[in-house]
Scaffold this active site. Structure first.
Site, PDB file in Angstrom:
ATOM      1  NE  ARG A 113      -3.732  -2.307   0.174  1.00 36.25           N
ATOM      2  CZ  ARG A 113      -3.402  -3.437  -0.482  1.00 36.25           C
ATOM      3  NH1 ARG A 113      -2.350  -3.470  -1.284  1.00 36.25           N
ATOM      4  NH2 ARG A 113      -4.151  -4.504  -0.364  1.00 36.25           N
ATOM      5  CB  SER A 162      -8.088  -0.812   5.057  1.00 37.98           C
ATOM      6  OG  SER A 162      -8.674  -2.019   4.656  1.00 37.98           O
ATOM      7  CD  GLU A 232      -4.766   0.560   3.225  1.00 37.85           C
ATOM      8  OE1 GLU A 232      -4.451  -0.386   3.990  1.00 37.85           O
ATOM      9  OE2 GLU A 232      -5.447   0.403   2.197  1.00 37.85           O
TER      10      GLU A 232
END
Ligand code: FAD
Length: 254
Positions: A113, A162, A232
């Site tokens: 990510r 998320s 995130e």
């Protein structure tokens, strides 16, 4: 950019926000039997649908991600066992001086990510490589992706997906659950009872409430597991005066 991974603070952004137009940057086209070129405002789902039409495998995971190719390139977006970095051949970009750049997959510096590509460049389009695959198999994979997201994620809520990255060897949602934060609310911000790593705006949550909730969860998780969760969701902009959120509350009380 669609803002599906962004939390904009209440003080707004002291600068200019550039959102590319679908007219110049929204298309996805076939380059060869297994290669496609996509503009960075193209929704991930459109790329998935186009590759299905042409029997190109490797892109079904995009069917479950509600962002654009630009966001996917920057976030190394991934789901259901697939990731952007596995498919990128090259990325075209422009910098603040108007110079164009072509970045290889290695230049994008991908990890989970994350991309370490320069923060101040704007991706304009990218070339992706898939592989020949039976259309029925691709369709089945896309259906499975959609069903998975509908079953386990609060996709109809106001959310940024998320909230925290999964720490190495752990699931963020499990740590959050074990810390007793499932369903936790601050003002209108809540850790989703359905998927507790998803933060949701139940109505009128401010950026302050959302970020304060996130930092509170980080603190609780740190206290129960010793693990420091990493955001995130990208938080951008300035705080409203008097409503600053201190980073990682746990460090303040340690
Ligand atoms: C319900 C829901 C489910 C989700 N599920 C997943 C999932 O399964 N997997 C996953 O990885 N993510 C998931 N996400 C998060 C999000 O959709 C992805 O991170 C997506 O890739 C973000 O794309 P975006 O276009 O919305 O980017 P934005 O949120 O607008 O931006 C994200 C970052 O990318 C940068 N960026 C965007 N476009 C460009 C560009 N053209 N050039 C340079 N930088 C750019 C922005 O500046 C910002 O830093 C989910 C989100 C939601 C709301």
């Amino acid at each position: 950019m669609l803002g599906s991974n962004l939390l904009v603070r209440d003080g707004g952004i002291p600068g200019v926000v550039i959102r590319l137009s679908a007219k110049g940057f929204g298309d996805v086209e076939l380059v060869s039997e297994t290669r496609v070129k996509a503009g960075t405002i193209c929704p991930d789902k459109n790329l998935a649908a186009m590759t299905l039409d042409h029997g190109i495998g490797g892109f079904a995971f995009y069917y479950g991600i509600p962002g654009t190719i630009g966001g996917a390139l920057r976030m190394n977006a991934g789901a259901n066992g697939g990731e952007t970095r596995e498919r990128v051949v090259e990325v075209h970009a422009v910098d603040r001086q108007g110079n164009t750049h072509v970045l290889s997959n290695a230049d994008m510096g991908y990890s989970y990510r994350h991309s370490s590509a320069p923060k101040d460049i704007i991706f304009t389009h990218a070339v992706f490589e898939g592989y020949p695959e039976d259309k029925a198999k691709i369709r089945a994979d896309m259906d499975a992706v959609r069903q998975h997201h509908e079953t386990v994620q609060p996709i109809h809520e106001k959310t940024g997906g998320s909230t925290f990255k999964n720490p190495e060897g752990h699931s963020a949602w499990k740590l959050i659950d074990e810390a007793g934060c499932r369903g936790m609310m601050i003002g209108g911000a809540q850790m989703s009872p359905m998927h507790c790593n998803f933060m949701i705006n139940t109505g009128q949550a401010s950026g302050y409430e959302l970020e304060y909730l996130g930092e509170t969860v980080r603190q609780r998780v740190f206290e129960t597991s010793g693990i420091s969760l990493e955001w995130e969701i990208k938080r951008i902009g300035t705080f409203m005066p008097g409503y600053e959120v201190k980073e990682f509350l746990g460090e303040l009380t340690a």
